[in-house]
Design a protein around this motif. Structure first.
Motif, mmCIF file in Angstrom:
data_model
loop_
_atom_site.group_PDB
_atom_site.id
_atom_site.type_symbol
_atom_site.label_atom_id
_atom_site.label_comp_id
_atom_site.label_asym_id
_atom_site.label_seq_id
_atom_site.Cartn_x
_atom_site.Cartn_y
_atom_site.Cartn_z
ATOM 1 N N HIS A 93 -10.906 7.093 -1.606
ATOM 2 C CA HIS A 93 -10.978 7.425 -3.030
ATOM 3 C C HIS A 93 -12.181 8.353 -3.277
ATOM 4 N N ARG A 95 -7.760 -6.663 5.708
ATOM 5 C CA ARG A 95 -7.786 -6.269 4.295
ATOM 6 C C ARG A 95 -8.964 -6.919 3.593
ATOM 7 N N CYS A 125 -7.546 2.830 4.286
ATOM 8 C CA CYS A 125 -7.594 3.026 2.844
ATOM 9 C C CYS A 125 -8.913 2.470 2.313
ATOM 10 N N GLY A 184 -11.068 2.032 -1.220
ATOM 11 C CA GLY A 184 -10.840 2.076 -2.646
ATOM 12 C C GLY A 184 -12.006 2.632 -3.447
ATOM 13 N N VAL A 227 -7.927 -1.928 5.051
ATOM 14 C CA VAL A 227 -8.042 -1.680 3.616
ATOM 15 C C VAL A 227 -9.398 -2.198 3.154
ATOM 16 N N ARG A 251 -0.628 4.329 -0.353
ATOM 17 C CA ARG A 251 -1.449 5.487 -0.045
ATOM 18 C C ARG A 251 -2.476 5.099 1.014
ATOM 19 N N THR A 252 -3.003 6.089 1.658
ATOM 20 C CA THR A 252 -4.130 5.906 2.567
ATOM 21 C C THR A 252 -5.209 6.899 2.163
ATOM 22 N N GLY A 253 -6.325 6.862 2.866
ATOM 23 C CA GLY A 253 -7.380 7.813 2.573
ATOM 24 C C GLY A 253 -8.512 7.199 1.775
ATOM 25 N N ARG A 298 0.839 -1.189 0.000
ATOM 26 C CA ARG A 298 0.000 0.000 0.000
ATOM 27 C C ARG A 298 0.876 1.241 0.000
ATOM 28 N N ASN A 320 -5.323 1.040 9.829
ATOM 29 C CA ASN A 320 -4.706 0.353 8.688
ATOM 30 C C ASN A 320 -5.613 -0.675 8.015
#
Length: 345
Positions: free
Chosen positions: A106, A158, A122, A124, A140, A102-104, A100, A138
């Motif tokens: 989309h 994840r 993160c 997507g 995803v 990037r974080t945040g 990974r 953390n």
């Protein structure tokens, strides 16, 4: 196809695996491969005697193996008492899953205002996270995934692309959910009035422990009343069906196409082979292994290996045996009468 993500020396690898290195530690290693296909910059491993024939001719830069096979190894070697476990750990160093960067969130994702986000989350593209969700540090959430209302996902978990986590689901830390799996869909519950079926609302949820992995297109149904519970470190392959109110103990592994009917309890450290079916309302104790394609219709109370069914055979032979199967009850009765007759004599 070989993916190269980093370069390590044999000495680096030996230190990380706590393995005994025999040979030069300066050799650069860029990946893993089989004994048959490995090149001079790759490590191979030997954990199954079926592949011992490939050891003498391997071109690998080094081989990870048990010390008892070391003397016949023609290249540098990494000796471990459990080479398959060593391979598992080594594979993590060369994992081609993209790191990974990037974080945040989309811009195309839809995230409700009431969602609680931990650090480093993160989310997507085109993912949906509904009201009342809590995402730990953390986490995803892959592209196109959905996290239903009031669900909780623990840190480091994840969700790959297109995962569905329904409402009221609790997932622990460091879980991995692969594409297409559905966690918390309705259990198969209906009542019949003699003419038509009437749906039973599924009021429970699903609880997944820490370090759980769920394969692609697998389904874990929510409970009818209480929760469906999956313990810590449970590994579930692809296309597995787990029905409502099933409980699975810690460290159990389920291979592909396993089906478990409702309210069955599976113990800790069990292994169910591919295509195994468990009937509903059973109890399977700790330490049970069921071989592939077996059907279990009664509870198992003693650890061990269990099998059912027959292996493949020529069709003509199978047809003859199928006729004999139908005769077994009559043969058993005749044998019993014969034994009683002999005892009287």
């Amino acid at each position: 196809m070989t993916h190269v993500h980093k370069q390590l020396t044999l000495a680096d690898i030996a230190r990380q695996l706590d393995a005994t290195l025999v040979g030069s530690g300066e050799l650069p290693i860029r990946g893993l491969a089989t004994l048959k296909d490995a090149g001079p910059d790759q490590v191979a491993f030997l954990a199954n005697r079926a592949y011992f024939k490939d050891l003498a001719t391997t071109r690998a830069g080094a081989v990870l193996l048990h010390p008892e096979h070391g003397k016949t190894c023609p290249v540098p070697r990494l000796e471990l008492d459990n080479p398959y476990l060593g391979y598992a750990r080594l594979s993590q160093l060369f994992d081609p899953v993209p790191a990974r960067d990037r974080t945040g969130i989309h811009p195309s994702a839809v995230v409700a205002e009431s969602v609680q986000l931990g650090a480093g989350v993160c989310i997507g593209a085109q993912a949906v996270v509904e009201d009342g969700v809590m995402l730990g540090d953390n986490v995803v959430v892959g592209a196109g995934s959905v996290v239903g209302a009031d669900s909780m996902i623990g840190e480091g978990t994840r969700l790959h692309a297109n995962v569905t986590v329904c409402h009221g689901v609790a997932i622990g830390k460091r879980a991995i959910l692969h594409s297409g799996c559905v966690i918390g869909g309705d259990g198969f519950g209906f009542a019949h009035d003699g003419v038509a079926w009437h749906k039973i609302a599924q009021l429970g949820g699903v609880v997944l422990g820490d370090d759980v992995e769920v394969g692609s297109c697998s389904s874990i149904d929510r409970g009818a009343l209480g929760d469906t519970v999956i313990g810590n470190d449970v590994k579930i392959d692809s296309q597995v069906q787990i029905a409502h109110n099933v409980c699975i103990g810690d460290h159990t592994a389920l291979a592909g196409c396993v089906g478990i009917a409702g309210s069955t309890k599976v113990g800790k450290h069990c292994m169910l082979g591919g295509g195994v079916g468990l009937s509903g309302h059973l109890t399977i104790c700790d330490g049970v292994q069921v071989t592939g394609m077996s059907l279990v219709t009664n509870s198992i109370h003693a650890p061990g290996v269990y099998s059912s069914g027959t292996g493949a055979m020529p069709n003509q032979q199978w047809r003859k045996n199928a006729v004999r199967f139908k005769q077994l009850d009559d043969i058993a009765k005749r044998l019993s009468r014969l034994e009683k007759s002999q005892r009287r004599d």
